[in-house]
Structure formats: structure tokens, C-alpha cells
Design a protein around this motif. Sequence first.
Motif, mmCIF file in Angstrom:
data_model
loop_
_atom_site.group_PDB
_atom_site.id
_atom_site.type_symbol
_atom_site.label_atom_id
_atom_site.label_comp_id
_atom_site.label_asym_id
_atom_site.label_seq_id
_atom_site.Cartn_x
_atom_site.Cartn_y
_atom_site.Cartn_z
ATOM 1 N N ALA A 75 0.835 -1.204 0.000
ATOM 2 C CA ALA A 75 0.000 0.000 0.000
ATOM 3 C C ALA A 75 0.873 1.258 0.000
ATOM 4 N N LYS A 76 1.981 1.245 0.733
ATOM 5 C CA LYS A 76 2.898 2.396 0.756
ATOM 6 C C LYS A 76 3.527 2.592 -0.621
ATOM 7 N N LEU A 77 3.923 1.495 -1.273
ATOM 8 C CA LEU A 77 4.469 1.600 -2.618
ATOM 9 C C LEU A 77 3.440 2.202 -3.570
ATOM 10 N N ARG A 78 2.198 1.718 -3.456
ATOM 11 C CA ARG A 78 1.125 2.159 -4.345
ATOM 12 C C ARG A 78 0.849 3.648 -4.173
ATOM 13 N N SER A 79 0.936 4.150 -2.933
ATOM 14 C CA SER A 79 0.592 5.552 -2.677
ATOM 15 C C SER A 79 1.775 6.512 -2.851
ATOM 16 N N ALA A 80 2.973 5.976 -3.059
ATOM 17 C CA ALA A 80 4.144 6.839 -3.246
ATOM 18 C C ALA A 80 4.030 7.578 -4.579
ATOM 19 N N PRO A 81 4.583 8.801 -4.642
ATOM 20 C CA PRO A 81 4.510 9.545 -5.908
ATOM 21 C C PRO A 81 5.331 8.859 -7.007
ATOM 22 N N ALA A 82 4.841 8.945 -8.227
ATOM 23 C CA ALA A 82 5.537 8.376 -9.383
ATOM 24 C C ALA A 82 6.632 9.342 -9.844
ATOM 25 N N PRO A 83 7.667 8.879 -10.466
ATOM 26 C CA PRO A 83 7.967 7.479 -10.754
ATOM 27 C C PRO A 83 8.502 6.770 -9.517
ATOM 28 N N HIS A 84 8.230 5.486 -9.423
ATOM 29 C CA HIS A 84 8.665 4.695 -8.280
ATOM 30 C C HIS A 84 10.093 4.185 -8.451
ATOM 31 N N LEU A 85 10.461 3.901 -9.702
ATOM 32 C CA LEU A 85 11.786 3.353 -10.004
ATOM 33 C C LEU A 85 12.411 4.098 -11.171
ATOM 34 N N HIS A 86 13.724 4.266 -11.098
ATOM 35 C CA HIS A 86 14.493 4.815 -12.212
ATOM 36 C C HIS A 86 15.310 3.672 -12.795
ATOM 37 N N MET A 87 15.309 3.582 -14.126
ATOM 38 C CA MET A 87 16.018 2.505 -14.799
ATOM 39 C C MET A 87 17.294 3.036 -15.434
ATOM 40 N N LEU A 88 18.356 2.285 -15.230
ATOM 41 C CA LEU A 88 19.609 2.567 -15.921
ATOM 42 C C LEU A 88 19.914 1.369 -16.802
ATOM 43 N N ARG A 89 20.348 1.625 -18.013
ATOM 44 C CA ARG A 89 20.811 0.535 -18.860
ATOM 45 C C ARG A 89 22.313 0.701 -18.968
ATOM 46 N N ILE A 90 23.006 -0.288 -18.447
ATOM 47 C CA ILE A 90 24.463 -0.264 -18.426
ATOM 48 C C ILE A 90 24.946 -1.267 -19.458
ATOM 49 N N GLN A 91 25.309 -0.752 -20.627
ATOM 50 C CA GLN A 91 25.789 -1.645 -21.673
ATOM 51 C C GLN A 91 27.237 -1.996 -21.383
ATOM 52 N N ARG A 92 27.480 -3.273 -21.360
ATOM 53 C CA ARG A 92 28.805 -3.770 -21.012
ATOM 54 C C ARG A 92 29.433 -4.475 -22.202
ATOM 55 N N ARG A 93 30.746 -4.622 -22.119
ATOM 56 C CA ARG A 93 31.472 -5.370 -23.143
ATOM 57 C C ARG A 93 31.655 -6.792 -22.640
ATOM 58 N N TYR A 94 31.367 -7.765 -23.508
ATOM 59 C CA TYR A 94 31.447 -9.172 -23.156
ATOM 60 C C TYR A 94 32.488 -9.878 -24.012
ATOM 61 N N LEU A 95 33.005 -10.969 -23.478
ATOM 62 C CA LEU A 95 34.019 -11.755 -24.162
ATOM 63 C C LEU A 95 33.783 -13.222 -23.841
ATOM 64 N N PHE A 96 33.905 -14.080 -24.852
ATOM 65 C CA PHE A 96 33.860 -15.527 -24.642
ATOM 66 C C PHE A 96 35.265 -16.067 -24.671
ATOM 67 N N THR A 97 35.584 -16.997 -23.771
ATOM 68 C CA THR A 97 36.852 -17.715 -23.815
ATOM 69 C C THR A 97 36.552 -19.209 -23.761
ATOM 70 N N GLY A 98 37.445 -19.987 -24.344
ATOM 71 C CA GLY A 98 37.309 -21.435 -24.322
ATOM 72 C C GLY A 98 38.430 -22.050 -23.521
ATOM 73 N N SER A 99 38.241 -23.297 -23.131
ATOM 74 C CA SER A 99 39.265 -23.957 -22.323
ATOM 75 C C SER A 99 39.545 -25.362 -22.846
ATOM 76 N N SER A 100 40.666 -25.894 -22.402
ATOM 77 C CA SER A 100 41.054 -27.242 -22.816
ATOM 78 C C SER A 100 40.165 -28.305 -22.171
ATOM 79 N N GLU A 101 39.440 -27.959 -21.096
ATOM 80 C CA GLU A 101 38.526 -28.916 -20.448
ATOM 81 C C GLU A 101 37.188 -29.018 -21.179
#
Length: 123
Positions: A72-98
Motif C-alpha cells: 500500500a505504501k508503494l502504491r501511494s508513493a509519488p511516481a515514478p517509483h523506479l528509475h532505470m539505468l541501462r548499463i551496456q557492457r562489453r562481453y568476451l567468450f573464452t574457451g578452455s582445454s577442459e
Amino acid sequence: NDTGTAELSICTLAGNTVGSVPAGVGTTGAELRARVASLVKAPEREVALVLAGQATPVPDQQVLAQTSDDVAKLRSAPAPHLHMLRIQRRYLFTGSSEGSLQLWDVDRGECLETIAGHTKRVQ
């Protein structure tokens, strides 16, 4: 509106409205992050959420509402309730001998996932 849930409005840090997602008793930060990622069609690992009035992202294990009074407290809180961040990251694949493959977050130097099952070396 279902008394057991609250529709939490989401906006970017720039103030652009993204939409809303439901939250109820026991909803975790990870569940909200997954809902918002689906809403904005972004990979979950690139989405971070910050509660209005807070300075740090909502941890995955945090439960936003323990009781119906909390909802109920969440519902009655003023909007916006949440701020979204998009954190684009750099990814890498590695392989192993196993015979496994690892997905790395290059910026954090952290292995995000290990995929096993190859019977030979992965190059």
C-alpha cells in the motif's frame, strides 16, 4: 487495482517514462529487474533499478514489500517509483582445454557464466 499488488512506474534518469511493472508482497529486486528488462527489451544483466529517493541500485535479493501495508505504501508513493539505468557492457567468450566456454564481463573482469558440455577443447 488488486490490493495485493502495486503498479510501479518506471522512468529513465532523463525522466522519460518507460512503463510500469507489478510488485507485490515478496517481489525481489531480481524479479523487478527481469520484468523491466522484458518491458524495454534489454538483457537483464544490463538493467539496474534505483528506487525513487535512493542513491544505489536495488539489490537482486532485496524484497520491496514484506507485507500488504508495504505494498500500500508503494502504491501511494509519488511516481515514478523506479528509475532505470541501462548499463551496456562489453562481453568476451573464452574457451578452455577442459571443454567449457566462459562468458566474461570485460569491464568488471568477472566470469558471468560457464557453459560446459563440449567433449573436446574449445578454441
